[in-house]
Design an enzyme around this catalytic site. Sequence first.
Site, PDB file in Angstrom:
ATOM      1  N   ASN A 208      36.141  33.930  39.296  1.00 55.14           N
ATOM      2  CA  ASN A 208      36.947  35.033  38.582  1.00 55.14           C
ATOM      3  C   ASN A 208      36.940  34.824  37.212  1.00 55.14           C
ATOM      4  OD1 ASN A 208      39.503  37.162  38.639  1.00 55.14           O
ATOM      5  ND2 ASN A 208      40.288  35.178  37.483  1.00 55.14           N
ATOM      6  N   GLU A 209      36.668  35.937  36.571  1.00 51.13           N
ATOM      7  CA  GLU A 209      36.527  35.984  35.155  1.00 51.13           C
ATOM      8  C   GLU A 209      36.199  34.785  34.470  1.00 51.13           C
ATOM      9  OE1 GLU A 209      40.452  38.961  34.459  1.00 51.13           O
ATOM     10  OE2 GLU A 209      40.736  36.894  33.878  1.00 51.13           O
ATOM     11  N   PRO A 210      34.595  34.589  34.705  1.00 55.17           N
ATOM     12  CA  PRO A 210      34.122  33.255  34.097  1.00 55.17           C
ATOM     13  C   PRO A 210      34.152  33.279  32.662  1.00 55.17           C
ATOM     14  CG  PRO A 210      32.445  34.562  35.116  1.00 55.17           C
ATOM     15  CD  PRO A 210      33.959  35.081  35.475  1.00 55.17           C
TER      16      PRO A 210
END
Length: 744
Positions: A208-210
Amino acid sequence: MIHFKRCAAFLAALALPMTIVPQTITAADSNQYAMNITVDLSGEQKAISPYIYGMNKYDDASVLDDVRISAVRQGGNRLTAYNWETNASNAGEDWKHSSDSFMSSSNEPAACVQEFSDIAVKHDIPYRLTTLQMAGYVAADKDGSVSEAETAPSSRWNTVKFTKGSAFSMTPDLTDGTVYMDEYVNYIVNTLGDAGSSTGIQGYSLDNEPALWSGTHPRVHPNAVTVTELSEKSIELAKAVKSIDPKAEIFGPALYGYTAYDHLADGDDWNAANSDGKYHWYIDKYLDDMKQASDEAGVRLLDVLDIHYYTESGRNGTEDRLQSVRTLYEKGFVENSWIGQWCQVNIPILPTIQNSIDTYYPGTKLAITEYNFGGDDEVSGAIAQAEALGCYADANVYFATLWGGSDYIFSGMKLYTNYDGNGGHFGNTLVPTVTDDVSLASSYSAISGKDDSQVTVMLTNKSLTDAENASIQLKNSSSKYQAAAVYAVYGDSTDIRLIDIVDDISGNTVNVTLPAYSAAMIVVSDDASDFEGLALYDPDKITERTETFTDIDSLINKNGNVEIPITDAANLKKIILTADVTSSAGSSYGGVGGGLCVNVESADGTQFWSSKGFSIDLGSGKTATVTFDGTFTNDEETVEAVIYDGKVEVQKWWDYSEKQEQEIADTLTMKITNVQVIYAVSDTLQGDVNADGKFDIADVVLLQKWLLAVPNTKLNDWKAADLYDDNRLDVFDLCLMKRKLIYG
């Protein structure tokens, strides 16, 4: 809505007819404007993916049943450091870097994803997307805050490896300090079934959202992710998943927003990675890397390009929110934000992304797994949500899941999925539709398959002051349309109201009037009988009553909490809290949350404690609206129940703030200044089933005899017995009648 089992006699009773006389409403607006809408039924048609009507994990059963979503995602910041072996997770910057049991108190492996699947299956949600861990470490314990000195690698974290390289176990080793992603997927497949099963997981998100890891999870990944790191990890993890469940779809890279689309996390790193200027923006590079790796592996490693989108201009208020969706689809539109000022080269966003897909990895689908245009508490939220879903259909979005949302935003989604409360929904084939001026009115139309005998037309009125006189021209159809029903959201209610039935259609042109500041679903049919017997909304009919409390000190109980009296539990709809929230350390942002706590009783006589959650942001006069629908949670199971002791207690459970995130001591205080309790108002005297003008024990006895199918038993007013207001009678209504007789 969950209903208790009924005996055959009860089921037969539900067939009782009810005659409703339609009533007509006219727009109350003094000003009006004209708008032409053209629907070309012979134009290019597009199949609409059923999975754009989705939400991120949502546990409120009443919302799932009412809105009727088709896809659900288990994601967000909590999933980045989730340990599937123990269900420990870490909140990161969201909450004191706490490793705890927030995701689940269970010690059974993968309990979170099993619960996730159970909820989806229970509510007939066909597509389930969960998140795999890719940042490098997951929570090793549930012991609370992790200090900066304990940043990974340390004893507070377990290492993540994508492939185990040895036999999988259904009882993972809790002592080896490592969790394996392929073993996790194997556990899911063996427990729930593969992606093709009715209970399995259809899609896996590559974390998620790196691009935000260094900000949201600095104890896990303190440095900004690099372009090379993200591609290499994505490729390896995708291979691991496909080796276990080849039917599953891979979603990546879950980019948080525009700047991540453009240059990922670090501009210098991106400039070095794109030194030859080959790529227009980062999305191109990611797609190209995944395509090349897929060709080499002989298997597609990216099925769905995954982005998040939170409006920038919509944060500015109502008028900007009404136009905010246009950034996604309209060339030349300039929104009121930094994106509008500096990023016009990539506007409209969705066609630009599609061009990247077509260029670098054709056939990749597009998902927007987090989005929100705001406006929970005003009609602009419904208008923006309705326009967004039409835009997603037109842009060939495959999968979309709303993050958060409530009230008006849910109404905007319900217009597409359950506009009449009986499963009425937007068609599954989009047909070309244009309006004179999209700044005032947006519109999308659909039919079912190739059948244009019924056309659903979504139409908005973005004017805050003027009614819209809309002329909808249905061109190039062999059908001759006879009538249309107009369902709309407007005014001070999130309800979808049937405001008009048009029966004077001529030349396949439908003329309707929408109230100012509204969103509508207009159902056009070649068979006028489709709308016979429908009841129009009556604006003069009183459907709610409100009790307001301003002397809050008089409501303080012995626990020091505000205790709200409930005078009509069976008809309780909403409680609106207004409060001032202050920070002891002078934080510029933050909020508090807690529960409206109640003692309730289910239909079988079980009494239990339950609550409805709320949150209020830092500042003066902020509000929280809590909806009551007759369902409450008891030991993680949602059941129908009613408040039995005539009160609701407001409890504060947590707070967060800017200073707390900086590890500075800060306490947020909530002072309630106003409470509104809203009840539904019935047409009839509740409980008066013998229609003698009063409610007493004779009515209770009569209903009980009728439910037991005693011969020659007749209810003179069966609607009066429907205390649960679900258009059916059962033992739950009898229970409520008895409760009403005792407590009033």
